[in-house]
Design an enzyme around this catalytic site. Structure first.
Site, PDB file in Angstrom:
ATOM      1  N   HIS A 429     -72.675  95.289  64.652  1.00  0.00           N
ATOM      2  CA  HIS A 429     -72.136  94.086  64.030  1.00  0.00           C
ATOM      3  C   HIS A 429     -73.055  92.909  64.320  1.00  0.00           C
ATOM      4  CE1 HIS A 429     -67.695  95.700  64.104  1.00  0.00           C
ATOM      5  NE2 HIS A 429     -68.410  96.212  63.120  1.00  0.00           N
ATOM      6  N   GLU A 499     -78.057  88.705  72.245  1.00  0.00           N
ATOM      7  CA  GLU A 499     -78.206  87.261  72.001  1.00  0.00           C
ATOM      8  C   GLU A 499     -76.962  86.478  72.431  1.00  0.00           C
ATOM      9  OE1 GLU A 499     -80.674  89.695  69.665  1.00  0.00           O
ATOM     10  OE2 GLU A 499     -78.607  89.298  69.017  1.00  0.00           O
ATOM     11  N   GLU A 523     -87.617  94.845  73.006  1.00  0.00           N
ATOM     12  CA  GLU A 523     -88.015  94.423  71.667  1.00  0.00           C
ATOM     13  C   GLU A 523     -89.138  93.393  71.694  1.00  0.00           C
ATOM     14  OE1 GLU A 523     -84.451  92.893  69.939  1.00  0.00           O
ATOM     15  OE2 GLU A 523     -84.506  91.013  71.040  1.00  0.00           O
TER      16      GLU A 523
END
Length: 718
Positions: A429, A499, A523
């Site tokens: 999501h 985040e 990442e």
């Protein structure tokens, strides 16, 4: 009987308050002293009789009004009378203690010990007739303190302008820090003296998808070291950040002092408070050894036990993902070539496919097959749902609906196929920062997950937060993260947020919130890069308050393998990637690379298949922030142990003493180490694997190359 006025009573208490209230840790090594100086609260902290924290001021500044009006955010001298930082008298003190053992649902150890002495001081401000409580808890590994606001006639609702909790150190120290930001923790750590922070600050950050920097302030947790003959390691952080903004630390470099700086909203307010209420705990962990700081569970102990009645659905998960190939640019999240889409209006089946959409039926089945063949439990799939064509950078509120798949992703078929192979798909999501939109869709999104058999979700908050003007770490958004966790619990779903805010021990209260990113993860090896020492700092900072979804396991470290001439690379050896599964605690544990890269190194991949994700015991064998970490862990419910060691950009040797193993038993150790010619730049895929019988008397010397490491799998001989 002589009549005594309230004013006279408070005046006498104010003078009596000059005398300090003392609190000692259960083992007697720490001593905290609290006192009022001319009505201003101060505290200090000693360890083994030596001052660790000098007299440091406490208090909060408030807005004049309960609601911010035009220009009321501008502080005026006359507003000081509304603050809760002066004019106090001590009217009460209460003491308490606790010594308990509790079991985390998922954790680094089977049992956590919560042992502290407590002092709660009630202060009254005569000029406003308002009372607050300053509560201190002193553990054998450090101090926690917070403010408490009882409900009362003159303090029902208020708005915080700033919290001014100070930590004043007596000397300059080495610091491992990153710049403060209301929206991101994805920065490189800096290693300087405290006195040098302002001079280095301007060059200590790079660009981020959402960024609101706080000049000359640093983020917590902050790691410090007093060097010399008697070194001392200090960690400054916070615990139980709930219904309150996350904090940063303003730096007074000349005086080696730090002060709390709360994340603001768009009006400049730091917190909207309705009493009774409490702030997060400010924490100071202190130890003569770095390993003891890493081993501290004080931050978790300062959180409340969970109120969940059922935690049986919460479990460790080893997973793979349709993810890394998008991160490096080999594939895309979006399905089509469109640049402007409207959910509910655009017919995605009629759009032109871009030919690089990774979350398609064929590829996902290939990932499922490989994950199932190698004993994984989960598979994350990103880019499965409509909306990725214009998802970022447009401040678009209705960006995803979290329930509608792209035309080439058959959600029913793929879940049934995965379940037939013993794999559960992990939902993704991404919100693009639109938290309001996510809350509107959360019930339908979780119902969809229940319908198809998902039990875990990775949430994402890339970009600026909506409602516009809020930040990733402001009070409203903090509350959002935990509203989502609570709602997920209603549907028996585990949450892994990216985040989002860094955890501060809340997994004790919200055990389904099993992991978060909230730092610069793997990442970034494909973005701006991570320095070789990065993974040796994180356990002393980001990991202090909870697990991180770091996403290790990259075997093909050079990206020119995919894109000739590309100079990006993961700055570790392959052996170090294996070691990260032990040095980093990850109950949601990802093997992040592509299946094709694992197939070339199945012998090394065996360690990732074998390593556990939940633990009965953890021992920090040796560690130094910014240099190296050596950790041993015992797998939950077994007699199997795993050891991992990593180093920074320097070659290093370390001899593992296996005395933590049971005496009188024999074990088979499978060793994975850097090859003799390995180098994280020139030859990262060089490694050596061998087996050896060991006992608790055994010792093995390991030679780690630059940004290298080693991993050991240990099983009893039957």
């Amino acid at each position: 009987m002589k009549k005594i006025t309230v004013g006279a009573l408070l005046l006498s208490m104010m003078f009596a308050g000059v005398k300090a209230q003392s609190l000692k840790s259960p083992d007697g090594k720490f001593e905290m002293n609290f006192q009022l100086k001319d009505g201003v609260p101060f505290y200090n902290l000693k360890y083994n009789g030596s001052v660790v924290v000098e007299d440091s001021k406490l208090g909060l500044r408030l807005f004049k009004d309960k609601a911010i009006k035009f220009a009321s955010e501008i502080a005026k001298p006359e507003d000081a009378k509304f603050d809760l930082n002066n004019g106090f008298a001590k009217v009460d003190e209460k003491r308490d203690s606790k010594n308990e053992t509790w079991q985390p649902v998922l954790g680094e150890k089977k049992n956590y010990i919560n042992n502290y002495n407590e002092l709660a001081v009630t202060l009254n401000q005569a000029s406003t007739d308002r009372s607050i409580v300053v509560k201190f808890r002193l553990f054998n590994d450090g101090l926690g303190f917070r403010y408490e606001f009882p409900q009362q006639k003159n303090l029902n609702y208020f708005v915080i302008r700033e919290e001014d909790s100070e930590i004043d150190f007596p000397t300059d120290m080495k610091a491992w820090w990153m710049v403060a930001d209301y929206d991101s923790q994805e920065y490189q750590y800096q290693e300087t003296k405290v006195s040098e922070i302002p001079g280095k600050w301007d060059k200590a950050f790079d660009a981020n998808a959402s960024q609101t920097l706080v000049k000359n302030a640093v983020q917590s947790p902050l790691m410090l070291k007093k060097e010399g003959k008697n070194p001392l390691y200090i960690n400054v952080a916070e615990a139980a950040v709930l219904d309150y903004p996350a904090s940063h630390l303003e730096v007074d470099a000349a005086n080696f002092k730090f002060k709390t700086h709360l994340t603001a909203d768009r009006q400049g307010a730091k917190g909207y408070i309705q009493t009774p209420s409490v702030t997060p705990w400010r924490t100071i962990i202190v130890a003569p050894k770095a390993e003891e700081v890493m081993d501290s569970k004080m931050i978790f102990n300062l959180n409340e036990p969970t109120k969940y009645t059922d935690t049986s659905y919460i479990h460790p998960t080893k997973y793979m993902g349709v993810w890394w190939e998008m991160i490096i640019g080999k594939s895309q999240w979006a399905y089509s070539t469109a640049e402007n889409v409207h959910l509910g209006k655009t017919d995605f089946a009629k759009l032109t496919p871009n030919g690089k959409h990774a979350a398609n039926n064929t590829k996902v089945k290939e990932y499922i097959d490989f994950a199932a063949e190698n004993g994984f439990q989960g598979l994350l799939i990103e880019g499965w749902n409509i909306g990725w064509e214009d998802w970022f950078g447009n401040s678009k509120e209705y960006v995803f609906d979290f329930i509608t798949p792209y035309p080439d992703f058959d959600i029913k078929m793929l879940n049934e196929y995965a379940h037939s192979k013993g794999i559960k798909l992990i939902m993704h999501h991404e919100t693009s920062g639109s938290a309001t939109n996510y809350e509107r869709w959360a019930d339908k999104a979780f119902q969809t997950m229940n319908k198809y058999g998902y039990d875990a979700v990775k949430t994402g908050y890339v970009g600026d937060i909506i409602p516009r003007g809020e930040h990733h770490y402001s009070q409203w958004t903090i509350n959002h993260y935990y509203r989502i966790a609570e709602k997920a619990n209603d549907y028996k779903i585990m949450v892994n947020s990216h985040e989002s805010v860094r955890p501060t021990g809340e997994s004790r209260t919200y055990p389904n919130y099993i992991s978060a990113e909230a730092a610069r993860g793997t990442e970034y090896e494909a973005f701006g890069g991570n320095k070789p020492d990065h993974q040796t700092v994180l356990p002393f900072t980001r990991w202090m308050g909870g697990s991180m979804d770091y996403t290790p396991g990259i075997f093909q470290t050079k990206l020119d393998y995919y894109f000739p001439g590309d100079n990006r690379f993961v700055k570790t050896t392959l052996a170090k990637q294996l070691a990260l599964y032990v040095t980093m605690y990850m109950p949601l544990q990802m093997a992040a690379d592509l299946p094709e890269n694992y197939k070339k190194h199945m012998d090394a991949f065996q360690f990732i298949k074998d390593v556990a994700a939940d633990w009965d015991d953890t021992k920090i064998l040796s560690a130094e922030p910014g240099d190296y970490v050596i950790t041993a862990r015992k797998a939950k419910g077994t007699e199997n142990w795993f050891v991992g060691g990593i180093t920074d950009e320097n070659k290093r040797e370390y001899t593992v003493d296996f005395s933590f193993l049971d005496k009188g038993k024999k074990y088979e150790a499978t060793i994975y180490e850097d090859g003799k010619d390995a180098d994280y730049i020139d030859n990262p895929q060089s490694y050596n694997i061998y087996k050896k019988e060991i006992t608790s008397k055994s010792k093995i010397n390991f030679k780690m190359v630059r940004s290298g490491g080693f991993a050991v799998s240990i099983k009893p001989v039957k």
